[in-house]
Design a protein around this motif. Structure first.
Motif, short mmCIF file in Angstrom:
data_model
loop_
_atom_site.label_atom_id
_atom_site.label_comp_id
_atom_site.label_asym_id
_atom_site.label_seq_id
_atom_site.Cartn_x
_atom_site.Cartn_y
_atom_site.Cartn_z
N SER A 86 1.41 7.50 -2.41
CA SER A 86 2.74 8.46 -2.16
C SER A 86 2.90 9.49 -3.29
O SER A 86 3.04 10.78 -2.87
CB SER A 86 3.75 7.49 -1.95
N ARG A 87 2.71 9.07 -4.57
CA ARG A 87 2.94 9.90 -5.57
C ARG A 87 1.84 10.53 -5.67
O ARG A 87 1.85 12.03 -5.94
CB ARG A 87 2.81 9.25 -6.85
N ARG A 88 0.57 10.25 -5.51
CA ARG A 88 -0.46 11.32 -5.70
C ARG A 88 -0.41 12.43 -4.34
O ARG A 88 -0.79 13.58 -4.56
CB ARG A 88 -2.18 10.64 -5.21
N ASP A 89 0.12 11.77 -3.31
CA ASP A 89 0.24 12.85 -1.95
C ASP A 89 1.23 13.97 -2.39
O ASP A 89 0.83 15.12 -1.98
CB ASP A 89 0.55 12.08 -0.73
N ALA A 114 -1.89 -10.10 -1.01
CA ALA A 114 -2.55 -8.77 -0.65
C ALA A 114 -1.30 -7.86 0.06
O ALA A 114 -1.43 -6.58 -0.27
CB ALA A 114 -3.12 -9.10 0.83
N SER A 115 -0.15 -8.51 0.17
CA SER A 115 0.95 -7.58 0.70
C SER A 115 1.64 -6.64 -0.68
O SER A 115 1.82 -5.67 -0.46
CB SER A 115 2.23 -8.54 1.25
N LEU A 116 1.72 -7.62 -1.75
CA LEU A 116 2.15 -6.94 -2.99
C LEU A 116 1.35 -5.93 -3.53
O LEU A 116 1.71 -4.61 -4.12
CB LEU A 116 2.40 -7.84 -4.04
N LEU A 117 -0.36 -6.14 -3.50
CA LEU A 117 -0.99 -5.25 -3.81
C LEU A 117 -1.00 -4.03 -2.89
O LEU A 117 -1.09 -2.65 -3.31
CB LEU A 117 -2.41 -5.82 -3.92
N SER A 118 -0.73 -4.12 -1.54
CA SER A 118 -0.71 -3.04 -0.71
C SER A 118 0.39 -2.15 -0.91
O SER A 118 0.52 -1.01 -0.92
CB SER A 118 -0.70 -3.58 0.80
N VAL A 119 1.80 -2.86 -1.19
CA VAL A 119 2.81 -1.91 -1.62
C VAL A 119 2.80 -1.05 -2.89
O VAL A 119 3.09 -0.08 -3.06
CB VAL A 119 4.16 -3.04 -1.80
N ALA A 120 2.10 -1.57 -4.00
CA ALA A 120 1.71 -1.00 -5.32
C ALA A 120 0.90 0.21 -4.85
O ALA A 120 0.84 1.10 -5.44
CB ALA A 120 1.02 -2.04 -6.23
N PHE A 121 -0.45 -0.02 -3.95
CA PHE A 121 -0.95 1.06 -3.87
C PHE A 121 -0.44 2.25 -2.82
O PHE A 121 -0.80 3.22 -2.94
CB PHE A 121 -2.21 0.55 -2.68
N PRO A 151 -1.43 -4.93 5.95
CA PRO A 151 -0.94 -4.51 4.91
C PRO A 151 -1.62 -3.53 4.27
O PRO A 151 -1.14 -2.48 3.85
CB PRO A 151 -0.51 -5.76 3.99
N PRO A 152 -2.89 -3.76 3.89
CA PRO A 152 -3.88 -2.64 3.39
C PRO A 152 -3.92 -1.40 4.27
O PRO A 152 -3.69 -0.34 3.87
CB PRO A 152 -5.16 -3.23 3.24
N LEU A 153 -4.02 -1.62 5.57
CA LEU A 153 -3.86 -0.45 6.57
C LEU A 153 -2.60 0.34 6.68
O LEU A 153 -2.67 1.51 6.46
CB LEU A 153 -3.89 -1.08 8.09
N ALA A 154 -1.49 -0.45 6.59
CA ALA A 154 -0.05 0.20 6.34
C ALA A 154 -0.06 1.02 4.96
O ALA A 154 0.68 2.04 5.00
CB ALA A 154 1.06 -0.97 6.33
N ALA A 155 -0.81 0.35 3.69
CA ALA A 155 -0.48 1.31 2.72
C ALA A 155 -1.48 2.61 2.46
O ALA A 155 -0.94 3.49 1.79
CB ALA A 155 -1.32 0.33 1.62
N VAL A 156 -2.12 2.61 3.66
CA VAL A 156 -3.18 4.05 3.84
C VAL A 156 -2.10 5.00 4.40
O VAL A 156 -2.18 6.21 4.15
CB VAL A 156 -4.38 3.84 4.62
N VAL A 157 -1.35 4.85 5.31
CA VAL A 157 -0.61 5.63 6.04
C VAL A 157 1.17 5.73 5.80
O VAL A 157 1.64 6.61 6.22
CB VAL A 157 -0.84 5.71 7.51
N TYR A 158 1.57 4.61 5.24
CA TYR A 158 3.21 4.28 4.97
C TYR A 158 3.24 4.69 3.61
O TYR A 158 2.41 4.48 2.69
CB TYR A 158 3.48 3.35 5.46
N GLY A 159 4.56 4.88 3.28
CA GLY A 159 5.07 4.87 2.04
C GLY A 159 5.32 3.33 1.44
O GLY A 159 5.18 2.28 2.31
N PRO A 160 5.86 3.06 0.20
CA PRO A 160 6.00 1.76 -0.18
C PRO A 160 7.03 0.98 0.75
O PRO A 160 6.96 -0.26 0.80
CB PRO A 160 6.17 2.01 -1.63
N LEU A 161 8.23 1.71 0.84
CA LEU A 161 9.09 0.99 1.64
C LEU A 161 8.70 0.37 3.07
O LEU A 161 8.88 -0.73 3.30
CB LEU A 161 10.19 1.84 1.82
N ASN A 162 8.16 1.09 3.86
CA ASN A 162 7.68 0.94 5.34
C ASN A 162 6.48 -0.04 4.95
O ASN A 162 6.35 -1.19 6.03
CB ASN A 162 7.11 1.98 5.97
#
Length: 371
Positions: free
Chosen positions: A111-114, A99-106, A56-67
């Motif tokens: 995504s907004r920053r990008d 961890a999953s919830l925090l990853s989605v929030a991150f 989940p943290p790795l996905a948060a770095v490269v994916y948007g919140p939905l994915n």
């Protein structure tokens, strides 16, 4: 060749500028999920649940919140105590859920920053291109090619400048190097270009163009305490109906004349750099150089000739230019060939190595046609 591409500095990876991550990075979390799921099914001896926690943290770095949420859900299903083969307990499930919830929030915040970074970079690039717009392949009777590499990573414009303009007195060109090579020099670059473009239309004498640019810097410097604004510059003029080029040099490296398979610096009387009060010293000397069919002129900044290799030797532009020109028929091809050779000489390995130059690089190739 795109003039925009010809002026880019060392490229900043797009995903660091808010653009989507590269394909391999986007495929990595899903690929690891599949590998770990298959390994968990076929291997009872190895505990793999703790490895799933990094997904989940790795996905948060490269994916948007939905994915990120979808991949996190898949991880939670794999580690759920009711899933056959899962060794996780309720405490582990709670940790995975947090961890999953925090990853989605991150992922949402990132995504907004990008999106903001993409907008900011688009505005910054448009502003820089407004200062130094793409150079036309032909201005009047002169074929042109400009190439710019900024020392500041990711910048299009820094402390060097060039421009070519047609006017009542022929085609005029300038290459200049402003003190400094960071974004603080951008306002000086803009002021110099504005003065040059006005003078190219208004002043009949090339020396007067240099004096106007000098006055612009002198006035700007006087308005700021300890500004110390100055710039080296070389001005060239191709008068209509004449097979000649006129040159004014203000503390700048002389242009190279490429003729008959040889390259040599044009002999010039150097005036002081712009911004040091040329008017008080008198008008700078104007050199007149007869031209022959096929002649090409290469004006450049000292970021080229002061670049060093690993042994500390300077780049020998005049010695290497004829060989490069023999294989480059078009002006744009030659400027690109010079840059590629410069990068190879400094040990850049295909990328710009600012640590061995420490300066911007600007090249302007001018090829006049027969009148």
């Amino acid at each position: 060749m795109s003039s925009v591409r010809a002026r880019r500095g060392e490229a900043v990876p797009g995903w660091l500028r808010g653009e989507p991550a590269p394909r391999w990075a986007r495929a990595l979390p899903l690929g690891l999920l599949v590998v770990l799921a298959v390994a968990d099914v076929f291997s009872d001896a190895v505990e793999l649940d703790h490895l799933l926690a990094v997904l989940p943290p790795l996905a948060a770095v490269v994916y948007g919140p939905l994915n990120t949420a979808l991949l996190s859900l898949a991880v939670l299903l794999l580690v759920h105590p009711f899933t056959p083969g899962s060794r996780a307990d309720a405490g582990s499930l709670l940790s995975f859920t947090v961890a999953s919830l925090l990853s989605v929030a991150f992922a949402r915040i990132r995504s907004r920053r990008d999106a903001q970074l993409v907008g900011i970079n688009a505005v910054a690039e448009a502003a820089q291109l407004a200062v130094l717009p793409p150079l036309a392949e032909r201005v009047g009777t002169v074929r042109c090619a400009g190439l710019y590499r900024a020392a500041l990573r990711g910048a299009l414009v820094s402390g060097d400048l060039y421009d070519v303009r047609a006017g009542p007195w022929g085609v005029r060109a300038v290459v200049a190097d402003v003190k400094g090579h960071d974004l603080s020099a951008l306002s000086t670059v803009s002021a110099l270009l504005g003065a040059f473009r006005e003078a190219a239309l208004d002043d009949a004498d090339l020396a007067a163009v240099a004096l106007r640019m000098d006055r612009r810097l002198t006035v700007d410097s006087a308005a700021v305490e300890h500004a110390e604004l100055f710039a080296t510059a070389v001005l060239l003029e191709f008068p209509p109906g004449e097979r000649v080029v006129r040159v004014v040099c203000c503390g700048h490296p002389p242009p190279l004349l490429l003729r008959g398979g040889q390259a040599a610096e044009i002999r010039l009387d150097h005036a002081p750099p712009l911004g040091l009060g040329l008017a008080e010293l008198g008008a700078p000397a104007v050199a007149s150089v007869p031209l022959r069919p096929g002649d090409r002129l290469l004006a450049h900044t000292d970021g080229v000739t002061e670049a060093r290799d690993a042994a500390g030797d300077f780049y020998p532009l005049a010695r290497r230019l004829p060989g490069l020109a023999a294989e480059a028929a078009e002006p744009g091809e030659l400027t690109e060939a010079v840059l590629a050779d410069l990068v190879s000489f400094t040990g850049g390995g295909g990328r710009w190595r600012g640590e061995r130059t420490g300066d911007d690089v600007a090249l302007l190739l001018l090829q006049p046609e027969a009148p």
